[in-house]
Write a protein that holds these residues in place. Sequence first.
Motif, PDB file in Angstrom:
ATOM      1  N   TYR A  36     -24.156 -31.317  -0.968  1.00 26.66           N
ATOM      2  CA  TYR A  36     -23.605 -33.382  -1.550  1.00 26.66           C
ATOM      3  C   TYR A  36     -25.065 -33.976  -0.126  1.00 26.66           C
ATOM      4  CZ  TYR A  36     -21.201 -37.449   0.181  1.00 26.66           C
ATOM      5  OH  TYR A  36     -20.441 -38.944   0.209  1.00 26.66           O
ATOM      6  N   ARG A  37     -24.608 -32.647   0.711  1.00 27.22           N
ATOM      7  CA  ARG A  37     -25.955 -33.252   1.757  1.00 27.22           C
ATOM      8  C   ARG A  37     -27.350 -33.908   1.461  1.00 27.22           C
ATOM      9  NH1 ARG A  37     -23.689 -32.841   7.757  1.00 27.22           N
ATOM     10  NH2 ARG A  37     -26.208 -34.186   8.239  1.00 27.22           N
ATOM     11  N   ALA A  38     -27.808 -32.945   0.505  1.00 25.98           N
ATOM     12  CA  ALA A  38     -29.200 -32.579   0.012  1.00 25.98           C
ATOM     13  C   ALA A  38     -29.090 -33.740  -1.089  1.00 25.98           C
ATOM     14  CB  ALA A  38     -29.445 -31.529  -1.034  1.00 25.98           C
ATOM     15  N   ALA A  39     -28.617 -34.013  -1.749  1.00 25.45           N
ATOM     16  CA  ALA A  39     -28.656 -35.514  -2.169  1.00 25.45           C
ATOM     17  C   ALA A  39     -28.271 -36.790  -1.428  1.00 25.45           C
ATOM     18  CB  ALA A  39     -27.585 -35.037  -3.421  1.00 25.45           C
ATOM     19  N   THR A  40     -27.825 -37.088  -0.932  1.00 23.44           N
ATOM     20  CA  THR A  40     -27.248 -38.348  -0.549  1.00 23.44           C
ATOM     21  C   THR A  40     -28.454 -38.470   0.574  1.00 23.44           C
ATOM     22  OG1 THR A  40     -26.459 -36.982   1.779  1.00 23.44           O
ATOM     23  CG2 THR A  40     -25.292 -38.190  -0.325  1.00 23.44           C
ATOM     24  N   ALA A  41     -28.959 -37.415   1.355  1.00 21.42           N
ATOM     25  CA  ALA A  41     -30.333 -37.118   2.524  1.00 21.42           C
ATOM     26  C   ALA A  41     -32.027 -37.342   1.297  1.00 21.42           C
ATOM     27  CB  ALA A  41     -30.411 -35.693   3.232  1.00 21.42           C
ATOM     28  N   MET A  43     -31.716 -39.443  -0.879  1.00 21.11           N
ATOM     29  CA  MET A  43     -31.615 -40.542  -2.106  1.00 21.11           C
ATOM     30  C   MET A  43     -32.009 -41.573  -0.737  1.00 21.11           C
ATOM     31  SD  MET A  43     -27.845 -40.161  -4.997  1.00 21.11           S
ATOM     32  CE  MET A  43     -28.234 -41.930  -5.007  1.00 21.11           C
ATOM     33  N   ARG A  44     -31.459 -41.219   0.101  1.00 19.94           N
ATOM     34  CA  ARG A  44     -31.569 -42.252   1.336  1.00 19.94           C
ATOM     35  C   ARG A  44     -33.416 -42.273   1.856  1.00 19.94           C
ATOM     36  NH1 ARG A  44     -27.559 -40.016   3.578  1.00 19.94           N
ATOM     37  NH2 ARG A  44     -28.779 -38.550   5.022  1.00 19.94           N
ATOM     38  N   ALA A  45     -33.691 -41.159   1.531  1.00 17.34           N
ATOM     39  CA  ALA A  45     -35.012 -41.045   1.562  1.00 17.34           C
ATOM     40  C   ALA A  45     -36.232 -41.924   0.714  1.00 17.34           C
ATOM     41  CB  ALA A  45     -36.351 -39.321   2.087  1.00 17.34           C
ATOM     42  N   ILE A  85     -32.414 -27.058 -13.794  1.00 16.67           N
ATOM     43  CA  ILE A  85     -31.392 -25.711 -13.056  1.00 16.67           C
ATOM     44  C   ILE A  85     -33.348 -24.983 -13.438  1.00 16.67           C
ATOM     45  CG2 ILE A  85     -30.458 -24.479 -12.647  1.00 16.67           C
ATOM     46  CD1 ILE A  85     -28.406 -26.326 -13.062  1.00 16.67           C
ATOM     47  N   HIS A  86     -33.458 -23.878 -12.377  1.00 13.73           N
ATOM     48  CA  HIS A  86     -34.614 -23.285 -11.593  1.00 13.73           C
ATOM     49  C   HIS A  86     -33.653 -21.681 -11.065  1.00 13.73           C
ATOM     50  CE1 HIS A  86     -37.565 -24.571 -15.184  1.00 13.73           C
ATOM     51  NE2 HIS A  86     -38.092 -25.900 -13.336  1.00 13.73           N
ATOM     52  N   ASP A  87     -32.796 -21.086 -11.666  1.00 17.06           N
ATOM     53  CA  ASP A  87     -31.930 -20.080 -10.961  1.00 17.06           C
ATOM     54  C   ASP A  87     -32.715 -19.281 -10.230  1.00 17.06           C
ATOM     55  OD1 ASP A  87     -30.301 -19.692  -9.098  1.00 17.06           O
ATOM     56  OD2 ASP A  87     -28.813 -17.999 -11.119  1.00 17.06           O
ATOM     57  N   TYR A  88     -33.526 -19.389  -8.662  1.00 14.54           N
ATOM     58  CA  TYR A  88     -34.130 -18.337  -8.138  1.00 14.54           C
ATOM     59  C   TYR A  88     -33.762 -18.571  -6.697  1.00 14.54           C
ATOM     60  CZ  TYR A  88     -38.274 -21.006 -10.232  1.00 14.54           C
ATOM     61  OH  TYR A  88     -39.796 -21.459 -11.314  1.00 14.54           O
ATOM     62  N   GLY A  89     -31.852 -18.574  -6.985  1.00 13.79           N
ATOM     63  CA  GLY A  89     -31.101 -18.069  -5.705  1.00 13.79           C
ATOM     64  C   GLY A  89     -31.387 -18.644  -4.564  1.00 13.79           C
ATOM     65  N   LYS A  90     -32.248 -19.785  -4.293  1.00 13.45           N
ATOM     66  CA  LYS A  90     -32.483 -20.480  -3.362  1.00 13.45           C
ATOM     67  C   LYS A  90     -31.657 -22.209  -3.311  1.00 13.45           C
ATOM     68  CE  LYS A  90     -36.808 -20.430  -2.610  1.00 13.45           C
ATOM     69  NZ  LYS A  90     -38.465 -20.722  -1.907  1.00 13.45           N
ATOM     70  N   HIS A  91     -31.731 -22.528  -1.954  1.00 12.18           N
ATOM     71  CA  HIS A  91     -30.389 -23.630  -2.196  1.00 12.18           C
ATOM     72  C   HIS A  91     -31.938 -24.901  -1.581  1.00 12.18           C
ATOM     73  CE1 HIS A  91     -26.524 -22.448  -2.491  1.00 12.18           C
ATOM     74  NE2 HIS A  91     -26.384 -21.158  -1.697  1.00 12.18           N
ATOM     75  N   VAL A  92     -31.993 -24.821  -2.473  1.00 13.62           N
ATOM     76  CA  VAL A  92     -33.557 -26.033  -2.215  1.00 13.62           C
ATOM     77  C   VAL A  92     -33.464 -26.747  -3.747  1.00 13.62           C
ATOM     78  CG1 VAL A  92     -36.233 -26.230  -2.740  1.00 13.62           C
ATOM     79  CG2 VAL A  92     -35.052 -24.414  -1.722  1.00 13.62           C
ATOM     80  N   PHE A  93     -33.589 -27.821  -3.321  1.00 14.33           N
ATOM     81  CA  PHE A  93     -33.607 -29.445  -5.000  1.00 14.33           C
ATOM     82  C   PHE A  93     -35.271 -30.348  -4.131  1.00 14.33           C
ATOM     83  CE2 PHE A  93     -29.359 -27.753  -2.888  1.00 14.33           C
ATOM     84  CZ  PHE A  93     -29.049 -26.932  -4.351  1.00 14.33           C
ATOM     85  N   THR A  94     -35.031 -30.379  -5.547  1.00 19.56           N
ATOM     86  CA  THR A  94     -36.486 -31.652  -5.513  1.00 19.56           C
ATOM     87  C   THR A  94     -36.091 -32.649  -6.498  1.00 19.56           C
ATOM     88  OG1 THR A  94     -38.293 -30.097  -4.913  1.00 19.56           O
ATOM     89  CG2 THR A  94     -39.015 -31.521  -5.875  1.00 19.56           C
ATOM     90  N   PHE A  95     -36.359 -33.556  -5.768  1.00 20.29           N
ATOM     91  CA  PHE A  95     -35.731 -34.809  -6.365  1.00 20.29           C
ATOM     92  C   PHE A  95     -37.069 -35.630  -6.501  1.00 20.29           C
ATOM     93  CE2 PHE A  95     -32.220 -33.497  -3.877  1.00 20.29           C
ATOM     94  CZ  PHE A  95     -31.431 -33.283  -4.963  1.00 20.29           C
ATOM     95  N   TYR A  96     -37.398 -36.530  -7.728  1.00 21.43           N
ATOM     96  CA  TYR A  96     -38.607 -37.175  -8.400  1.00 21.43           C
ATOM     97  C   TYR A  96     -37.869 -38.730  -8.854  1.00 21.43           C
ATOM     98  CZ  TYR A  96     -42.678 -38.917 -10.493  1.00 21.43           C
ATOM     99  OH  TYR A  96     -44.563 -39.250 -10.257  1.00 21.43           O
TER     100      TYR A  96
END
Length: 208
Positions: A36-41, A43-45, A85-96
């Motif tokens: 949730y924090r990743a998504a909202t951050a 979208m604001r950015a 989803i590329h499951d690398y086991g990392k809590h990393v999300f890229t948005f375009y």
Amino acid sequence: MCETHEHHDEFSGAYPAFEECVTFHGHSCPGLATGYRAATAAMRALGVARPYDEELVAVAETDACGVDAIQMVTGCTAGKGNLVIHDYGKHVFTFYSRDTGRGVRVLIKNREMPGKAEMDLLRKKVFAGEATDPERKRFYELMAEATLALLSMPEADVLSLSEVAFEPPKMARIFATVICPDCGEPVADAKMKTVNGKTVCAPCALKN
């Protein structure tokens, strides 16, 4: 259950409340809170609202709980083809953003939350079915505390965000439907496989 959280800003108006993500996901947990924090951050950015279609693309490097919050908040879903989803086991999300051509990468920081050691110990017992009722109760209390903390912390304490060059996936394609000659079931034409000179669906190809 955690208290309701809504975020407002000049770009997106109101994001879905965290409780809406909990309803969608089925339970409240720290992983959902980080998504949730990743998504909202992000979208604001990027200065974007929840898209109608494929205007926003998300790439997750995990298949864990946070992905459900990203689907709920951003509207990026596997069915539309704008959640990858590329499951690398990392809590990393890229948005375009296809509209602006900008991309951001969000890394969830590894924080030692209060009670983490106790929660990790209890988690093993709970999921192994070996926890007593008091231990289960304590585990879910710690989970709720950690979730609330993640929702309440300053953004910089939860995640780091950087702008990145990003090549988004192609827009979702509409496939023609054909009939597999072996099983007789309808299948998207692009998913057919040719084995020994015969074109069949993927499951039937594995049998040949």
